[in-house]
Design an enzyme around this catalytic site. Structure first.
Site: not given
Ligand code: F6P
Length: 322
Positions: A107-108, A114, A164, A204, A270
């Site tokens: 994931r980023h 987040n 991201r 995402e 994502h």
């Protein structure tokens, strides 16, 4: 539809037989050497009875749809294959490669959303996220773009189109190297190592009317939607947004490209997207896929092997939220 796979590279076949005998569910609990011997016997028996597909043998009434493939020679015979599904199968098989390479899924780094517990959006990275981006670049440099001898090997980098993931890729080095042609080693071509390719397909899962909300806000403002999602997370589609089933459909080109390429591949993606890719390669069921845990600050390496994928996980210790 019949599918015949042709391969006369004995060295490759020996390796495959070993892999199959180690992983075939029939041999669970059986000593490895014994399993290998037994598998080779099976191959002998099947070889002695094997008949190649040959349309000349059949009358028009009894003919079969079939595909004969020799991936090493890139030679394919497609016979009487009609319809959407079969043609998709043909397309998929034609893009498969017999060489193995690793996929690295991450994931980023932590995004501003987040940190705030908000879903979706297109926010940039927090300080923790940027830290991870730097650690990831070091990891790629040490573990992915060089072979055991320390020589550069071509490798690929994909991101989504969202801030991201692009920001997470920003510290990864992009050196140029010359790759020798397999057919003629006197010829070479230039390769830009880890040049990021941004795919919309990797964006995402879009939460539509709920994009940018926290889960608490969704539950409060859209209690019926919240309830529906908890009943069937796979098929549930956010109002004016997407479902996991929609994501599965839009990831099809990604899977075909993952199969087609031969170099190690890093995907910075994502949670929702990586769950589906992970579930596909690990053979998980579709209803289970939306619940797979893909934590932040973690690289998951998958190496496709006979019957399964070998998985190794590398976590980087940071404060990890959502
Ligand atoms: O919270 C991070 C995130 O990537 C969101 O942007 C996305 O909506 C969510 O995870 C997907 O997870 P779930 O389907 O479990 O809500």
């Amino acid at each position: 539809m019949w599918i015949e796979v042709i391969n006369d590279d004995e060295e490759f076949l020996c390796q495959q037989y070993l892999q199959y005998s180690l992983n075939l569910p029939d041999y669970i609990g059986v000593d490895n050497e014994q399993a290998h011997r037994d598998y080779l016997k099976r191959v002998e028996i099947l070889r002695s009875r094997y008949e190649t597909l040959d349309d000349g043998k059949y009358s028009v009434e009894t003919r079969w749809a079939y595909m004969k493939c020799d991936h090493a020679k890139q030679h394919f015979v497609i016979h009487d294959v009609k319809g959407y599904l079969f043609q998709k199968v043909v397309n998929f098989i034609m893009n498969l490669r017999t060489t193995r390479h690793s996929f690295y899924l991450t994931r980023h780094g932590q995004s501003e959303y987040n940190d705030l517990g908000r879903i979706g959006g297109d926010s940039g990275l927090t300080v923790h996220g940027l830290n991870y981006a730097q650690k990831l670049a070091e990891f790629v440099d040490k573990n992915i773009v060089k072979n055991e001898k320390g020589e550069d090997v071509p490798a690929r980098l994909w991101t989504s189109t969202m801030r991201r993931t692009r920001e997470t890729a920003q510290f990864i080095q992009q050196n140029k190297l010359i790759v020798k042609s397999k057919h003629d080693p006197t010829l070479g071509y230039e390769w830009v190592q880890m040049r990021p390719k941004a795919w919309h397909h990797l964006d995402e899962l879009f939460a539509g009317a709920c994009d940018g909300m926290t889960y608490e806000e969704i539950e409060e403002k859209f209690p019926d939607e919240w309830e529906l999602r908890s009943i069937d997370k796979l098929a549930y589609r956010y109002p004016r947004g997407e479902s996991y089933l929609d994501v599965i459909a839009r990831l099809e080109p990604i899977i075909i490209e993952m199969e087609r390429h031969q170099e190690p591949l890093v995907i910075i993606g994502h949670q929702g997207i990586l769950r589906i890719i992970y579930a596909f390669y690990m053979g998980l069921s579709r209803p289970d896929a939306p619940y797979v845990s893909i934590p932040l600050n973690t690289v998951i390496e998958l190496v496709p092997a006979a019957y399964t994928c070998k998985e190794s996980v590398r976590s980087f210790s940071f404060v990890c939220v959502n």
